[in-house]
Design a protein around this motif. Structure first.
Motif, PDB file in Angstrom:
ATOM      1  N   VAL A 159       0.803  -1.226   0.000  1.00 61.85           N
ATOM      2  CA  VAL A 159       0.000   0.000   0.000  1.00 61.85           C
ATOM      3  C   VAL A 159       0.839   1.282   0.000  1.00 61.85           C
ATOM      4  O   VAL A 159       0.629   2.157  -0.846  1.00 61.85           O
ATOM      5  CB  VAL A 159      -1.046  -0.020   1.142  1.00 61.85           C
ATOM      6  N   TYR A 182       0.894   3.950  -3.158  1.00 59.20           N
ATOM      7  CA  TYR A 182       0.493   5.341  -2.964  1.00 59.20           C
ATOM      8  C   TYR A 182       1.607   6.300  -3.392  1.00 59.20           C
ATOM      9  O   TYR A 182       1.365   7.288  -4.073  1.00 59.20           O
ATOM     10  CB  TYR A 182       0.127   5.600  -1.506  1.00 59.20           C
ATOM     11  N   THR A 205      -5.920   1.998  -3.396  1.00 60.34           N
ATOM     12  CA  THR A 205      -4.788   2.882  -3.108  1.00 60.34           C
ATOM     13  C   THR A 205      -4.410   3.698  -4.339  1.00 60.34           C
ATOM     14  O   THR A 205      -4.126   4.892  -4.234  1.00 60.34           O
ATOM     15  CB  THR A 205      -3.577   2.069  -2.616  1.00 60.34           C
ATOM     16  N   THR A 216      -5.735   7.599   3.391  1.00 58.22           N
ATOM     17  CA  THR A 216      -5.691   6.445   2.500  1.00 58.22           C
ATOM     18  C   THR A 216      -5.313   5.185   3.259  1.00 58.22           C
ATOM     19  O   THR A 216      -5.981   4.147   3.130  1.00 58.22           O
ATOM     20  CB  THR A 216      -4.683   6.692   1.358  1.00 58.22           C
TER      21      THR A 216
END
Length: 160
Positions: free
Chosen positions: A48, A52, A115, A128
């Protein structure tokens, strides 16, 4: 046993499969559910921050490259569409909407896509990560219930 934990850990890191596929695999291998759930969550969450921080940059860089251009464009468009759809429906509740988007185990709605969509929408990193983490936890619980046959049992009650 370590081999099985590594197996489900890496399955849960794979885009589109994620922990939605890893949890049923863990149960097919007859592994203990709680440790499997934890391993799958960790495996699903490791990518993740990298998605991002770097995926959008990489996709924008690669969209006009000869070999990878089509796939980069595809993911930019898919993530962008998912993000815009999410934003239109959610308005100010975008964090909760992202949680549900990631948490309801349907094809193409996992931590990777969520994401990327959040990144393309310029959502805050903290928001997020919180939304995706809670979504992954929810998806894991749903997949555990499905692996135990709870949904089948529930629907069989109403067929009688």
């Amino acid at each position: 046993m370590l081999k099985n934990y590594l197996w489900i850990f890496f399955i849960s890191m794979v885009p589109l499969i994620e922990l939605r596929g890893a949890i049923p695999v863990s149960q097919a291998l007859q592994m203990p559910i709680i440790p499997s759930y934890i391993v799958c969550i960790i495996g699903n969450m490791i990518p993740v921050p990298f998605i991002y921080l770097f995926a959008r940059r990489f996709l924008e860089w690669g969209k006009d490259k000869k070999v990878i251009g089509k796939i980069c464009t595809f993911f930019l468009e898919k993530g962008g569409r998912a993000g815009k759809k999410l934003e239109e429906k959610a308005g100010k509740g975008i964090v909760f909407a992202l949680l549900l988007f990631v948490g309801i185990p349907l094809p193409g709605t996992g931590a990777w896509t969520g994401t990327l969509a959040a990144s393309l929408l310029d959502m805050k990193f903290k928001d997020t990560v919180i939304a995706v983490t809670l979504g992954v936890l929810l998806a894991g619980l749903i997949m555990m219930a499905a692996s135990f046959g709870l949904f089948t049992a529930f629907f069989q009650l109403f067929q009688k």
